[in-house]
Write a protein that holds these residues in place. Structure first.
Motif, short mmCIF file in Angstrom:
data_model
loop_
_atom_site.label_atom_id
_atom_site.label_comp_id
_atom_site.label_asym_id
_atom_site.label_seq_id
_atom_site.Cartn_x
_atom_site.Cartn_y
_atom_site.Cartn_z
N ALA A 98 0.85 -1.19 0.00
CA ALA A 98 0.00 0.00 0.00
C ALA A 98 0.89 1.24 0.00
CB ALA A 98 -0.90 -0.01 1.23
N PRO A 99 0.41 2.34 -0.56
CA PRO A 99 1.24 3.55 -0.61
C PRO A 99 1.58 4.05 0.80
CG PRO A 99 -1.04 4.05 -1.17
CD PRO A 99 -0.93 2.56 -1.12
N PHE A 187 -5.40 -3.23 -0.48
CA PHE A 187 -4.92 -2.33 -1.52
C PHE A 187 -4.76 -3.08 -2.84
CE2 PHE A 187 -1.29 -0.71 -3.96
CZ PHE A 187 -1.78 0.55 -4.30
N THR A 188 -4.21 -4.28 -2.80
CA THR A 188 -3.99 -5.08 -4.02
C THR A 188 -5.31 -5.35 -4.73
OG1 THR A 188 -2.03 -6.11 -3.04
CG2 THR A 188 -3.06 -7.24 -4.90
N TYR A 195 -9.70 0.95 -8.33
CA TYR A 195 -9.87 1.98 -7.30
C TYR A 195 -8.56 2.74 -7.14
CZ TYR A 195 -14.33 0.23 -5.42
OH TYR A 195 -15.64 -0.13 -5.24
N ALA A 196 -8.65 4.04 -7.04
CA ALA A 196 -7.49 4.87 -6.70
C ALA A 196 -7.49 5.06 -5.18
CB ALA A 196 -7.56 6.21 -7.41
N SER A 197 -6.45 4.60 -4.51
CA SER A 197 -6.44 4.58 -3.06
C SER A 197 -5.35 5.44 -2.47
CB SER A 197 -6.26 3.14 -2.54
OG SER A 197 -7.27 2.29 -3.03
N ALA A 209 -8.24 4.36 1.95
CA ALA A 209 -9.52 4.75 1.34
C ALA A 209 -9.34 4.86 -0.16
CB ALA A 209 -10.01 6.06 1.92
N GLY A 210 -10.41 4.54 -0.89
CA GLY A 210 -10.31 4.59 -2.34
C GLY A 210 -11.63 4.93 -3.01
N ARG A 211 -11.51 5.37 -4.26
CA ARG A 211 -12.69 5.73 -5.06
C ARG A 211 -12.55 5.10 -6.44
NH1 ARG A 211 -16.60 9.92 -5.35
NH2 ARG A 211 -15.79 10.84 -3.43
#
Length: 239
Positions: A98-99, A187-188, A195-197, A209-211
């Protein structure tokens, strides 16, 4: 003659007035003794009382006591032995990291941690849909494939809403996976579903969180669990 008869009567009345009344406890014992032939009375009198310090361990054995931990159940129900070791299962997957956390702190993390209800937890994403939430662990089985329940999740509580304007799922659960591994797992999957997280963290836990391009959103809150593993809250809104 009249005076002679009156004197003994007065003496008798005075003697009655001076007679002490019977002790209530003695009267009770006398009444119980009269019923000594009743087997129920005999057992009751012979039974030890629970105020005896030696019997304290037996007192209230069937009373409701606070649980040592939250009541949980795996959702969906399945043979635990068939699942195998979840850590080994996850290790065989190719997880993307995850970032790194962005921003200063994570106010949403603290708010989610302190939320007393799932509606309060979901408020930043749910909006007015939070008022439609219905509580049932069955909602945990109705998450999207993009943001599913991790295989070893132990559901604490779940809620959801499904209407023309609101499609919302909220789940609290715990996992034996450490926070970073669990965050990477979500995240993966979210990235594979486009999804952009982003990730934020405070001194206790983190939020991922993502959209989605079509407007679907999710928020994952992960805190380390005492004794190992993670406490998790997941909010997913499709519309």
């Amino acid at each position: 003659m009249r005076a002679t008869l009156t004197l003994p009567i007065l003496i008798a009345l005075a003697a009655c007035g001076d007679a002490p009344s019977e002790d209530p406890l003695a009267a009770l014992e006398r009444e119980l003794a009269a019923d000594a032939g009743d087997p129920a009375v005999v057992v009751a009198l012979a039974d030890p009382i629970t105020t005896d310090p030696m019997l304290s361990a037996r007192a209230n054995t069937n009373s409701v006591r606070p649980p040592s931990g939250p009541f949980t159940a795996p959702i969906p129900a399945s043979d635990v032995a068939a699942r195998g070791n979840t850590a080994d299962l996850i290790a065989r997957e190719k997880l993307e990291a995850a970032p790194a956390a962005t921003g200063e702190g994570c106010s949403d993390c603290a708010n989610a941690r302190e939320a007393l209800t799932l509606a309060t937890l979901a408020a930043p994403i749910a909006g007015q849909c939070g008022a439609q939430l219905g509580y049932s662990n069955g909602w945990a089985t109705r998450l999207s494939d993009a943001v599913p329940l991790i295989p070893n999740a132990r559901v604490i509580e779940a809620a959801g809403a499904s209407s023309q304007r609101c499609d919302l799922r909220v789940v609290r659960f715990w996992s034996d996976l450490p926070p970073d591994t669990l965050t990477d797992w979500y995240f993966t999957r979210a990235k594979a579903a486009r999804y952009a997280s982003d990730r934020q963290a405070d001194t206790v836990g983190q939020r991922l969180a993502g959209r989605h391009p079509d407007g679907q959103r999710y928020a994952l809150f992960v805190d380390p669990r005492d004794g190992g593993g993670s406490d998790v809250a997941l909010v997913v809104r499709a519309r």
